[in-house]
Design a protein around this motif. Structure first.
Motif, PDB file in Angstrom:
ATOM      1  N   ASP A 197      -1.939   5.126   1.436  1.00 39.44           N
ATOM      2  CA  ASP A 197      -2.990   5.663   2.640  1.00 39.44           C
ATOM      3  C   ASP A 197      -2.893   4.821   3.599  1.00 39.44           C
ATOM      4  OD1 ASP A 197      -4.503   7.158   1.953  1.00 39.44           O
ATOM      5  OD2 ASP A 197      -4.939   6.367  -0.245  1.00 39.44           O
ATOM      6  N   SER A 198      -2.764   5.494   4.402  1.00 41.67           N
ATOM      7  CA  SER A 198      -2.307   4.822   6.365  1.00 41.67           C
ATOM      8  C   SER A 198      -3.782   4.528   6.694  1.00 41.67           C
ATOM      9  CB  SER A 198      -1.550   5.635   7.050  1.00 41.67           C
ATOM     10  OG  SER A 198      -2.268   7.257   7.061  1.00 41.67           O
ATOM     11  N   GLY A 254      -8.400  -0.992   7.030  1.00 40.54           N
ATOM     12  CA  GLY A 254      -8.215  -0.273   7.011  1.00 40.54           C
ATOM     13  C   GLY A 254      -7.194   1.114   6.658  1.00 40.54           C
ATOM     14  N   SER A 255      -6.133   0.246   6.137  1.00 42.81           N
ATOM     15  CA  SER A 255      -5.190   0.983   5.039  1.00 42.81           C
ATOM     16  C   SER A 255      -5.374   0.263   3.499  1.00 42.81           C
ATOM     17  CB  SER A 255      -3.843   0.958   5.538  1.00 42.81           C
ATOM     18  OG  SER A 255      -3.521  -0.043   5.703  1.00 42.81           O
ATOM     19  N   LEU A 256      -5.092   1.332   2.753  1.00 42.43           N
ATOM     20  CA  LEU A 256      -4.128   0.818   1.886  1.00 42.43           C
ATOM     21  C   LEU A 256      -2.978   0.980   0.867  1.00 42.43           C
ATOM     22  CD1 LEU A 256      -6.101  -0.511  -1.527  1.00 42.43           C
ATOM     23  CD2 LEU A 256      -6.210   1.440  -1.777  1.00 42.43           C
ATOM     24  N   LEU A 257      -2.262   0.020  -0.121  1.00 43.07           N
ATOM     25  CA  LEU A 257      -1.479   0.206  -0.387  1.00 43.07           C
ATOM     26  C   LEU A 257      -1.497  -0.658  -1.517  1.00 43.07           C
ATOM     27  CD1 LEU A 257       1.934   0.748  -0.709  1.00 43.07           C
ATOM     28  CD2 LEU A 257       2.362  -1.791  -0.559  1.00 43.07           C
ATOM     29  N   GLU A 291      -1.010  -4.303  -8.133  1.00 42.92           N
ATOM     30  CA  GLU A 291      -1.144  -5.082  -6.674  1.00 42.92           C
ATOM     31  C   GLU A 291      -1.701  -4.326  -5.915  1.00 42.92           C
ATOM     32  OE1 GLU A 291      -0.021  -8.735  -4.036  1.00 42.92           O
ATOM     33  OE2 GLU A 291      -0.594  -8.271  -6.562  1.00 42.92           O
ATOM     34  N   VAL A 292      -2.551  -4.661  -4.904  1.00 40.38           N
ATOM     35  CA  VAL A 292      -3.550  -3.983  -3.629  1.00 40.38           C
ATOM     36  C   VAL A 292      -3.390  -5.228  -2.230  1.00 40.38           C
ATOM     37  CG1 VAL A 292      -6.069  -3.831  -2.657  1.00 40.38           C
ATOM     38  CG2 VAL A 292      -4.983  -3.259  -5.889  1.00 40.38           C
ATOM     39  N   CYS A 293      -3.548  -4.302  -1.165  1.00 42.04           N
ATOM     40  CA  CYS A 293      -3.004  -4.973  -0.151  1.00 42.04           C
ATOM     41  C   CYS A 293      -3.744  -3.922   1.062  1.00 42.04           C
ATOM     42  CB  CYS A 293      -1.358  -6.035   0.465  1.00 42.04           C
ATOM     43  SG  CYS A 293       0.034  -4.943   0.293  1.00 42.04           S
ATOM     44  N   THR A 294      -3.187  -4.240   2.456  1.00 42.11           N
ATOM     45  CA  THR A 294      -3.007  -2.681   3.553  1.00 42.11           C
ATOM     46  C   THR A 294      -1.504  -3.528   3.626  1.00 42.11           C
ATOM     47  OG1 THR A 294      -3.104  -5.099   4.784  1.00 42.11           O
ATOM     48  CG2 THR A 294      -5.342  -4.102   4.234  1.00 42.11           C
ATOM     49  N   LEU A 295      -1.360  -1.861   4.265  1.00 43.55           N
ATOM     50  CA  LEU A 295      -0.339  -1.978   5.009  1.00 43.55           C
ATOM     51  C   LEU A 295       0.431  -2.680   6.023  1.00 43.55           C
ATOM     52  CD1 LEU A 295       0.014   2.653   5.161  1.00 43.55           C
ATOM     53  CD2 LEU A 295       0.404   1.102   3.557  1.00 43.55           C
ATOM     54  N   SER A 296      -0.430  -3.697   6.390  1.00 37.22           N
ATOM     55  CA  SER A 296       0.198  -4.427   7.105  1.00 37.22           C
ATOM     56  C   SER A 296       0.603  -5.783   6.566  1.00 37.22           C
ATOM     57  CB  SER A 296      -0.420  -5.530   7.658  1.00 37.22           C
ATOM     58  OG  SER A 296      -2.179  -5.011   8.063  1.00 37.22           O
TER      59      SER A 296
END
Length: 276
Positions: free
Chosen positions: A207-208, A243-246, A228-233
């Motif tokens: 999700d960008s 602000g984003s989710l992977l 695992e959860v992190c931002t796209l950065s």
């Protein structure tokens, strides 16, 4: 807090399903996102329940913002209808998202899919569970989940803030590289794709563009399932405000996707691998 969150989610199920059957009227917010009267009604009902059951605890919701505090650090987070376009266009994979946050980290998450009678829920340290009405089971991701993108099935909620559609968002992610390098790729609806990661049906979800109410309930569910959860950065801390989710079934897969989506064009070869 988990018991209260589950109580809250179930309290608005009938209202949401009834409205879904006759959905069709909606308005646009200033950011061009969609809002229906059901969004407003559901959030109002949830706020009233939380005010009774947990007075003086701040509430952050998509429709009515923050109540009970000047800045948000701890409290309830609500998205009354996540996937509003799915809701109004007849796709039954919209959800109601409820989370409890402590010091910026979600520790309780409930993802309710009322139209398909399914709830996923988790509390920090207590595991992630899937309740389909007829059965309930704990979700634990397989130990042999893929670490490489070439062996993974990946989804995205859309093409916004990507090389396919740069009009929305502030970052241009190279989603096309993931599409080309993954074993398979699909588009899946909003929170549903992350629930599919937690249940082991797919291996990563992208999700960008995400707001705190979009992410809060998802984070504990994925983590408690072993994902695992992190931002796209690639940030792992304060993901709620990233602000984003992977979400991914393994840290290695998450890292591979982050690198591919952010690496400059000149540093990637035709197979989607980083050049040395």
């Amino acid at each position: 807090m988990l018991a209260i969150a589950l109580e809250a989610a179930k309290s608005v199920t009938a209202m949401t399903v009834e409205a879904f059957q006759g959905a069709g009227r909606f308005d646009y917010k200033p950011d061009r996102s969609v809002v229906t009267q059901t969004d407003l009604r559901v959030e109002s009902e949830l706020r009233e329940l939380f005010a009774r059951r947990t007075p003086n605890i701040p509430i952050l919701g998509e429709e009515f913002g923050l109540e009970g505090s000047k800045s948000f650090d701890s409290g309830w987070v609500i998205d009354p209808i996540d996937g509003t376009r799915a809701f109004i266009y007849g796709v039954p994979l919209f959800s109601t998202l409820i989370a409890y946050v402590e010091h910026g980290e979600p520790i309780v998450g409930v993802i309710s899919f009322p139209a398909i009678s399914t709830i996923m829920y988790a509390a920090k340290g207590d595991g992630c569970y899937l309740d389909t009405g007829n059965s309930s089971r704990r979700l634990v991701l397989a130990k042999d989940a893929p670490k490489e993108l070439a062996n993974a099935v990946v989804s995205a909620s859309g093409i916004h803030s990507s090389t396919y559609d740069p009009r929305d968002g502030t970052t241009l992610y190279h989603l096309d590289r993931v599409v080309g390098a993954a074993r398979d790729f699909i588009f899946a609806n909003d929170a549903y794709q992350h629930a599919m990661v937690a249940s082991g049906r797919i291996h990563a979800a992208i999700d960008s563009i995400m707001k705190p109410w979009d992410s809060a309930a998802l984070i504990p569910c994925i983590r408690e399932a072993g994902g695992e959860v992190c931002t796209l950065s690639g940030e792992r801390e304060k993901v709620l405000f990233g602000g984003s989710l992977l979400s991914a079934s393994t840290p290695e897969l998450a890292e591979h996707i982050v690198n591919l989506m952010n690496t400059p064009v000149s540093s990637v070869n035709a197979d989607g691998d980083k050049c040395l």
